[in-house]
Scaffold this active site. Sequence first.
Site, PDB file in Angstrom:
ATOM      1  N   TYR A  22       0.808  -1.226   0.000  1.00  0.00           N
ATOM      2  CA  TYR A  22       0.000   0.000   0.000  1.00  0.00           C
ATOM      3  C   TYR A  22       0.838   1.272   0.000  1.00  0.00           C
ATOM      4  O   TYR A  22       0.297   2.368  -0.083  1.00  0.00           O
ATOM      5  CB  TYR A  22      -0.911   0.014   1.234  1.00  0.00           C
ATOM      6  CG  TYR A  22      -0.109  -0.165   2.508  1.00  0.00           C
ATOM      7  CD1 TYR A  22       0.503   0.919   3.117  1.00  0.00           C
ATOM      8  CD2 TYR A  22       0.070  -1.421   3.063  1.00  0.00           C
ATOM      9  CE1 TYR A  22       1.269   0.754   4.262  1.00  0.00           C
ATOM     10  CE2 TYR A  22       0.824  -1.598   4.197  1.00  0.00           C
ATOM     11  CZ  TYR A  22       1.424  -0.508   4.799  1.00  0.00           C
ATOM     12  OH  TYR A  22       2.181  -0.681   5.917  1.00  0.00           O
ATOM     13  N   GLY A  23       2.158   1.151   0.090  1.00  0.00           N
ATOM     14  CA  GLY A  23       2.997   2.332   0.239  1.00  0.00           C
ATOM     15  C   GLY A  23       4.187   2.346  -0.683  1.00  0.00           C
ATOM     16  O   GLY A  23       4.049   2.251  -1.907  1.00  0.00           O
ATOM     17  N   THR A  24       5.370   2.414  -0.109  1.00  0.00           N
ATOM     18  CA  THR A  24       6.585   2.625  -0.897  1.00  0.00           C
ATOM     19  C   THR A  24       7.024   1.410  -1.698  1.00  0.00           C
ATOM     20  O   THR A  24       7.921   1.528  -2.535  1.00  0.00           O
ATOM     21  CB  THR A  24       7.748   3.093  -0.002  1.00  0.00           C
ATOM     22  OG1 THR A  24       8.045   2.071   0.955  1.00  0.00           O
ATOM     23  CG2 THR A  24       7.407   4.403   0.699  1.00  0.00           C
ATOM     24  N   LEU A  25       6.403   0.256  -1.495  1.00  0.00           N
ATOM     25  CA  LEU A  25       6.711  -0.920  -2.323  1.00  0.00           C
ATOM     26  C   LEU A  25       5.931  -0.914  -3.642  1.00  0.00           C
ATOM     27  O   LEU A  25       6.245  -1.678  -4.552  1.00  0.00           O
ATOM     28  CB  LEU A  25       6.410  -2.215  -1.560  1.00  0.00           C
ATOM     29  CG  LEU A  25       7.412  -2.594  -0.478  1.00  0.00           C
ATOM     30  CD1 LEU A  25       6.856  -3.711   0.401  1.00  0.00           C
ATOM     31  CD2 LEU A  25       8.736  -2.991  -1.082  1.00  0.00           C
ATOM     32  N   GLU A  99      10.884  -4.460   5.998  1.00  0.00           N
ATOM     33  CA  GLU A  99       9.807  -3.959   6.856  1.00  0.00           C
ATOM     34  C   GLU A  99      10.123  -4.073   8.353  1.00  0.00           C
ATOM     35  O   GLU A  99       9.328  -3.621   9.177  1.00  0.00           O
ATOM     36  CB  GLU A  99       8.492  -4.692   6.538  1.00  0.00           C
ATOM     37  CG  GLU A  99       8.040  -4.534   5.097  1.00  0.00           C
ATOM     38  CD  GLU A  99       7.633  -3.110   4.719  1.00  0.00           C
ATOM     39  OE1 GLU A  99       7.716  -2.195   5.556  1.00  0.00           O
ATOM     40  OE2 GLU A  99       7.219  -2.913   3.565  1.00  0.00           O
TER      41      GLU A  99
END
Length: 184
Positions: A22-25, A99
């Site tokens: 949902y983010g920087t990946l 993570e």
Amino acid sequence: MGIEVEINCNRTSKTTTLIFTYGTLKRGFSNHVLMQDLIKSGDAVLCGVYRTVEHYPLVCGPYRVPFLLNLPDAAGSHRVTGELYAVSAQGLSRLDELEGTSRGHYERLPIKVEPINGGDAAFGVEAYYGHRSYATEMWKRSGKRGYGVYGEKEAKGYVKRKDRPQNLNFLEQINVFVSSCSDN
């Protein structure tokens, strides 16, 4: 630890774990380079754009780092849009390292998601949630307002790990952030 399923996403037949990002990946963001490496090595496959079935708080913490908080249906939260990947055990190990699951940064737990363009919900999916040790305080710090997507606007001001102050570890940076009073 992960729920393993046999999936091909039209490209691989390895035993994989489905991971909702949902983010920087996601594509277009700073940590997607890891996903690209995993795709090139055959350790990940993009399955498509998905969104959570339930509403979750998606907030930005210190340095505009995104955090999905495991507080389903909290007032002010949204159905969160992201990308679903099928990831091999080796790829999962690399994601867990990024993570910080062994350091209490994030925790990988089940989540229900469905394709953004309709269709059946995917089962056996996991996501990296902000760790329970700070999730409630992070939600309060955000003013109990979340995002439906981590996009360019939300990422504006994001600071890469290598460019952050090195005198505090990430959990210390989170603690400073949640104890501060200013708006994020």
